[in-house]
Write an enzyme that holds these catalytic residues in place. Structure first.
Site, PDB file in Angstrom:
ATOM      1  N   VAL A   1      -1.060  -2.649   0.390  1.00  0.00           N
ATOM      2  CA  VAL A   1      -1.196  -2.798   1.852  1.00  0.00           C
ATOM      3  C   VAL A   1       0.172  -2.774   2.527  1.00  0.00           C
ATOM      4  O   VAL A   1       0.322  -3.228   3.671  1.00  0.00           O
ATOM      5  CB  VAL A   1      -1.947  -4.099   2.218  1.00  0.00           C
ATOM      6  CG1 VAL A   1      -3.417  -4.023   1.793  1.00  0.00           C
ATOM      7  CG2 VAL A   1      -1.260  -5.321   1.616  1.00  0.00           C
ATOM      8  N   ASP A   2       1.153  -2.157   1.861  1.00  0.00           N
ATOM      9  CA  ASP A   2       2.518  -2.130   2.405  1.00  0.00           C
ATOM     10  C   ASP A   2       2.586  -1.464   3.777  1.00  0.00           C
ATOM     11  O   ASP A   2       3.367  -1.883   4.647  1.00  0.00           O
ATOM     12  CB  ASP A   2       3.451  -1.421   1.419  1.00  0.00           C
ATOM     13  CG  ASP A   2       2.965  -0.015   1.095  1.00  0.00           C
ATOM     14  OD1 ASP A   2       1.806   0.131   0.672  1.00  0.00           O
ATOM     15  OD2 ASP A   2       3.730   0.947   1.298  1.00  0.00           O
ATOM     16  N   LEU A   3       1.761  -0.455   4.019  1.00  0.00           N
ATOM     17  CA  LEU A   3       1.814   0.243   5.316  1.00  0.00           C
ATOM     18  C   LEU A   3       1.240  -0.629   6.434  1.00  0.00           C
ATOM     19  O   LEU A   3       1.715  -0.569   7.579  1.00  0.00           O
ATOM     20  CB  LEU A   3       1.065   1.583   5.230  1.00  0.00           C
ATOM     21  CG  LEU A   3       1.654   2.584   4.226  1.00  0.00           C
ATOM     22  CD1 LEU A   3       0.794   3.846   4.163  1.00  0.00           C
ATOM     23  CD2 LEU A   3       3.098   2.923   4.566  1.00  0.00           C
TER      24      LEU A   3
ATOM     25  N   ARG B   1     -12.557  -6.378  -0.237  1.00  0.00           N
ATOM     26  CA  ARG B   1     -11.164  -6.247   0.143  1.00  0.00           C
ATOM     27  C   ARG B   1     -10.988  -5.840   1.599  1.00  0.00           C
ATOM     28  O   ARG B   1      -9.948  -6.067   2.192  1.00  0.00           O
ATOM     29  CB  ARG B   1     -10.424  -5.316  -0.770  1.00  0.00           C
ATOM     30  CG  ARG B   1     -11.030  -3.998  -1.072  1.00  0.00           C
ATOM     31  CD  ARG B   1     -10.260  -3.267  -2.149  1.00  0.00           C
ATOM     32  NE  ARG B   1      -8.860  -3.568  -2.165  1.00  0.00           N
ATOM     33  CZ  ARG B   1      -7.968  -3.109  -1.291  1.00  0.00           C
ATOM     34  NH1 ARG B   1      -8.390  -2.347  -0.312  1.00  0.00           N
ATOM     35  NH2 ARG B   1      -6.700  -3.435  -1.375  1.00  0.00           N
TER      36      ARG B   1
ATOM     37  N   ASN C   1     -18.128   1.846   6.585  1.00  0.00           N
ATOM     38  CA  ASN C   1     -16.675   1.771   6.788  1.00  0.00           C
ATOM     39  C   ASN C   1     -16.288   1.737   8.252  1.00  0.00           C
ATOM     40  O   ASN C   1     -15.192   1.289   8.605  1.00  0.00           O
ATOM     41  CB  ASN C   1     -15.972   2.918   6.059  1.00  0.00           C
ATOM     42  CG  ASN C   1     -16.048   2.730   4.557  1.00  0.00           C
ATOM     43  OD1 ASN C   1     -16.403   1.652   4.073  1.00  0.00           O
ATOM     44  ND2 ASN C   1     -15.770   3.786   3.814  1.00  0.00           N
TER      45      ASN C   1
ATOM     46  N   ARG D   1     -23.542  -2.276  -2.361  1.00  0.00           N
ATOM     47  CA  ARG D   1     -22.498  -2.515  -1.353  1.00  0.00           C
ATOM     48  C   ARG D   1     -22.497  -1.422  -0.281  1.00  0.00           C
ATOM     49  O   ARG D   1     -22.037  -1.655   0.842  1.00  0.00           O
ATOM     50  CB  ARG D   1     -21.126  -2.543  -2.022  1.00  0.00           C
ATOM     51  CG  ARG D   1     -20.881  -3.743  -2.916  1.00  0.00           C
ATOM     52  CD  ARG D   1     -19.472  -3.725  -3.425  1.00  0.00           C
ATOM     53  NE  ARG D   1     -18.557  -3.477  -2.308  1.00  0.00           N
ATOM     54  CZ  ARG D   1     -17.436  -2.773  -2.432  1.00  0.00           C
ATOM     55  NH1 ARG D   1     -17.102  -2.254  -3.589  1.00  0.00           N
ATOM     56  NH2 ARG D   1     -16.642  -2.588  -1.389  1.00  0.00           N
TER      57      ARG D   1
ATOM     58  N   VAL E   1      -6.215  11.254  -3.403  1.00  0.00           N
ATOM     59  CA  VAL E   1      -6.115  10.061  -2.551  1.00  0.00           C
ATOM     60  C   VAL E   1      -5.933   8.785  -3.367  1.00  0.00           C
ATOM     61  O   VAL E   1      -5.061   7.968  -3.079  1.00  0.00           O
ATOM     62  CB  VAL E   1      -7.350   9.952  -1.633  1.00  0.00           C
ATOM     63  CG1 VAL E   1      -7.299   8.677  -0.798  1.00  0.00           C
ATOM     64  CG2 VAL E   1      -7.441  11.177  -0.724  1.00  0.00           C
TER      65      VAL E   1
ATOM     66  N   ASP F   1     -14.444   9.845  -0.901  1.00  0.00           N
ATOM     67  CA  ASP F   1     -15.656   9.026  -1.104  1.00  0.00           C
ATOM     68  C   ASP F   1     -16.853   9.863  -1.521  1.00  0.00           C
ATOM     69  O   ASP F   1     -17.908   9.300  -1.837  1.00  0.00           O
ATOM     70  CB  ASP F   1     -16.002   8.254   0.172  1.00  0.00           C
ATOM     71  CG  ASP F   1     -14.988   7.180   0.452  1.00  0.00           C
ATOM     72  OD1 ASP F   1     -15.008   6.618   1.562  1.00  0.00           O
ATOM     73  OD2 ASP F   1     -14.152   6.903  -0.430  1.00  0.00           O
TER      74      ASP F   1
HETATM   75  C1  EPZ Z   1     -10.795   3.317   3.419  1.00  0.00           C
HETATM   76  O1  EPZ Z   1     -10.087   2.541   2.470  1.00  0.00           O
HETATM   77  C2  EPZ Z   1     -12.261   3.255   2.983  1.00  0.00           C
HETATM   78  N1  EPZ Z   1     -12.727   1.871   3.000  1.00  0.00           N
HETATM   79  C3  EPZ Z   1     -12.418   3.839   1.568  1.00  0.00           C
HETATM   80  O2  EPZ Z   1     -13.808   3.860   1.267  1.00  0.00           O
HETATM   81  C4  EPZ Z   1     -11.901   5.280   1.582  1.00  0.00           C
HETATM   82  O3  EPZ Z   1     -11.970   5.806   0.268  1.00  0.00           O
HETATM   83  C5  EPZ Z   1     -10.447   5.306   2.074  1.00  0.00           C
HETATM   84  O4  EPZ Z   1     -10.367   4.690   3.387  1.00  0.00           O
HETATM   85  C6  EPZ Z   1      -9.893   6.729   2.171  1.00  0.00           C
HETATM   86  O5  EPZ Z   1     -10.690   7.483   3.030  1.00  0.00           O
HETATM   87  C7  EPZ Z   1     -13.007   1.276   4.185  1.00  0.00           C
HETATM   88  O6  EPZ Z   1     -12.874   1.867   5.244  1.00  0.00           O
HETATM   89  C8  EPZ Z   1     -13.500  -0.130   4.119  1.00  0.00           C
HETATM   90  P1  EPZ Z   1      -6.422   4.136   2.676  1.00  0.00           P
HETATM   91  P2  EPZ Z   1      -8.515   2.195   2.734  1.00  0.00           P
HETATM   92  O7  EPZ Z   1      -5.584   3.033   3.198  1.00  0.00           O
HETATM   93  O8  EPZ Z   1      -8.268   1.993   4.171  1.00  0.00           O
HETATM   94  C9  EPZ Z   1      -2.635   4.287  -0.117  1.00  0.00           C
HETATM   95  C10 EPZ Z   1     -15.737   3.516  -0.041  1.00  0.00           C
HETATM   96  O9  EPZ Z   1     -16.110   4.000  -1.123  1.00  0.00           O
HETATM   97  N2  EPZ Z   1      -2.121   3.174   0.719  1.00  0.00           N
HETATM   98  O10 EPZ Z   1      -6.634   5.356   3.524  1.00  0.00           O
HETATM   99  O11 EPZ Z   1      -8.116   1.129   1.787  1.00  0.00           O
HETATM  100  C11 EPZ Z   1      -3.769   3.836  -1.023  1.00  0.00           C
HETATM  101  O12 EPZ Z   1      -3.256   3.276  -2.214  1.00  0.00           O
HETATM  102  C12 EPZ Z   1     -14.289   3.088   0.142  1.00  0.00           C
HETATM  103  O13 EPZ Z   1     -16.480   3.354   0.952  1.00  0.00           O
HETATM  104  C13 EPZ Z   1      -0.824   2.725   0.527  1.00  0.00           C
HETATM  105  O14 EPZ Z   1      -0.102   3.242  -0.327  1.00  0.00           O
HETATM  106  O15 EPZ Z   1      -7.853   3.580   2.253  1.00  0.00           O
HETATM  107  C14 EPZ Z   1      -4.522   5.103  -1.281  1.00  0.00           C
HETATM  108  O16 EPZ Z   1      -3.909   5.805  -2.355  1.00  0.00           O
HETATM  109  C15 EPZ Z   1     -13.470   3.296  -1.123  1.00  0.00           C
HETATM  110  N3  EPZ Z   1      -0.364   1.700   1.286  1.00  0.00           N
HETATM  111  C16 EPZ Z   1      -4.334   5.898   0.021  1.00  0.00           C
HETATM  112  O17 EPZ Z   1      -3.239   5.274   0.704  1.00  0.00           O
HETATM  113  C17 EPZ Z   1      -1.144   1.090   2.248  1.00  0.00           C
HETATM  114  O18 EPZ Z   1      -0.657   0.162   2.932  1.00  0.00           O
HETATM  115  C18 EPZ Z   1      -5.551   5.893   0.927  1.00  0.00           C
HETATM  116  O19 EPZ Z   1      -5.839   4.548   1.242  1.00  0.00           O
HETATM  117  C19 EPZ Z   1      -2.461   1.560   2.422  1.00  0.00           C
HETATM  118  C20 EPZ Z   1      -2.933   2.597   1.655  1.00  0.00           C
END
Ligand code: EPZ
Length: 435
Positions: free
Chosen positions: A124-126, A93, A23, A398, A328, A306
């Site tokens: 990805v709204d944020l 993704r 990551n 992966r 999360v 994770d």
């Molecule tokens: C990263 O995903 C990691 N992936 C994930 O690891 C990890 O679980 C996650 O961070 C949380 O630590 C990579 O780094 C490639 P988030 P990411 O944005 O960035 C919500 C693995 O197993 N959200 O912190 O996609 C979202 O729905 C993977 O290695 C919004 O609502 O995670 C979630 O509920 C799985 N809007 C929460 O935030 C947004 O625009 C956390 O998502 C973005 C996120």
């Protein structure tokens, strides 16, 4: 389709080297798009997701080469496109992370909107809100994010949730913006700090990474850098739990103990002995059976989501009752049904799972539904009585480099078959698996 076969019940003992962090590497690869000169990335793990990301970079005109010492040489000095193919983003993704850098470098970007995945809808709204704050025009057309900005302008951004990906997108875009950007309520994961240090190595001015506010002072261009990726804390945590669930004695090398404080504390609470005999070494010594404990996943420095599936596998054979809250992601209990097939006693209600520890799990045919759920099934197989046969291994590939080799080296009986359909006795296909 590949399947993993495990003959369980063997305590793992020995040493496992930890690979580079998937990551972190994915974010660093996206960040390399920002440099107008070649960069070199070291300690990048050899994983399917990394390969897909290099394909995405190549589709944008980035030259990607492997160096003689196994590093990646990335040259984004002359990008040729601002859009990536839909099939690449559907395969992985995190390809979406190129949006911010491409927009910042070229003034426009057309990136497929990533769909959801097994563990949640993954909006990805944020990310988009952050880019709009920096002055970009962002629309969604025909399944693509269309973003444009003659010049991004630094601005204050508040994240409603400390999203890792959104923090990375905004950080990267802001490095080439005109003026200063602050990101409040940002993610504090080690991968964020690693990305910030890479950006700084390329000449960016980034302060506060690892805290709840990051400040980026924009610059007109970034130079090349030679940078080493941090070790994978999720791989390391998975192996610590492998030592715990088998009552073993495992030493991990090339690891950052400070990235694993939440898991270390939880395993100690459960009765394992963890020591850090050296700066980048972690050792776990576990009794035959650990005690139950409650777990609540949170953004860093809280307990990592994770590792939730993996610690659930351990709690399923620990003594007592545990409550796991997954705060999360909204659908990250897909491993529960598979653990039930192995004799676990788990009840879920929404994002809460109640785990009653049983003496032992029994080997079974199970299916990996996502990356970390697959890891949890491997852990359960290592501890279960008899053979466990895991399908859906592509999910596991992966995120875990050389998984079988690392486990066999510390005493596990695990192998991989490429048997199509139902082999009569798949375990017979694997050398070293006793009957
Ligand atoms: C990263 O995903 C990691 N992936 C994930 O690891 C990890 O679980 C996650 O961070 C949380 O630590 C990579 O780094 C490639 P988030 P990411 O944005 O960035 C919500 C693995 O197993 N959200 O912190 O996609 C979202 O729905 C993977 O290695 C919004 O609502 O995670 C979630 O509920 C799985 N809007 C929460 O935030 C947004 O625009 C956390 O998502 C973005 C996120």
């Amino acid at each position: 389709m590949d399947r993993l076969i495990i003959d369980g019940g063997r305590p793992l003992t020995g040493t496992i080297p930890i690979s580079g962090a998937k990551n972190a590497a994915l974010a660093l690869l996206a960040g390399s798009l920002l440099a107008s000169e070649p960069t070199v990335l070291r300690n990048v793990p050899r994983l399917v997701d990394i390969h897909v990301m290099t394909e995405v970079l190549a589709s944008l005109g980035m030259k990607v080469d492997a160096t003689v010492d196994g590093a990646l040489r990335l040259d984004a000095s002359s990008l040729t496109d601002f859009t990536t193919p839909y099939d690449l983003v559907t395969r992985m993704r995190a390809s979406f992370f190129v949006l911010g850098p491409v927009l910042a470098r070229l003034g426009q970007a057309r990136i497929p909107l990533p769909g959801g995945c097994a563990i949640g809808s993954r909006p990805v709204d944020l990310h988009l809100k952050g880019l709009r704050s920096l002055g970009a025009k962002v629309t969604i057309e025909h399944g693509y994010v269309e973003a444009s900005a003659d010049q991004l302008v630094g601005a204050p951004v508040y994240l409603d949730y400390p999203s890792v990906g959104a923090t990375e997108t905004i950080m990267m875009a802001a490095t080439l913006a005109d003026g200063t950007t602050t990101i409040d309520n940002c993610a504090q994961e080690p991968e964020i700090t690693d990305l910030a240090e890479f950006l700084i190595a390329m000449g960016a001015r980034v302060e506060g990474a690892g805290t709840e506010q990051i400040t980026i002072h924009g610059r007109p261009r970034l130079e090349g850098a030679d940078f080493t990726c941090i070790p994978d804390r999720v791989e390391a945590g998975t192996f610590l739990i492998a030592g715990a669930i088998t009552g073993g004695d495992l030493t991990l090398t090339g690891v950052r103990p400070e990235h694993l404080a939440a898991l270390i504390g939880k395993l100690q609470e459960m009765g394992a002995i963890l020591t850090a005999p050296d700066g980048d070494v972690l050792r776990i010594q576990a009794p035959e059976r650990l005690k139950a404990a409650d777990v609540r996943t949170m953004p860093f420095p809280g307990f990592p989501t994770d590792l939730q599936a993996q610690i659930m596998a351990l709690l399923a054979v620990s003594e007592g009752t545990s409550v796991i809250s997954e705060t999360v992601f909204e659908n990250r209990f897909l491993h529960v049904d598979e653990l039930l097939r192995m004799g676990a006693n788990i009840k879920t209600e929404g994002n809460v799972a109640v785990v009653q520890g049983v003496d032992r799990l029994s080997g079974a045919e199970v299916r990996a539904t996502d990356l970390r759920a697959g890891a949890a099934l491997v852990l359960s197989g290592l501890a279960a009585r008899g053979h466990t046969i895991i399908s859906g291994v592509h999910h596991i590939d992966r995120g875990y480099e050389d998984l079988e080799r690392k486990l066999v080296a510390v005493g596990a009986a695990i192998g991989r078959t490429q048997v199509e359909g139902q082999a009569s006795d798949p375990a017979a296909q694997v050398p070293g698996l006793t009957r």
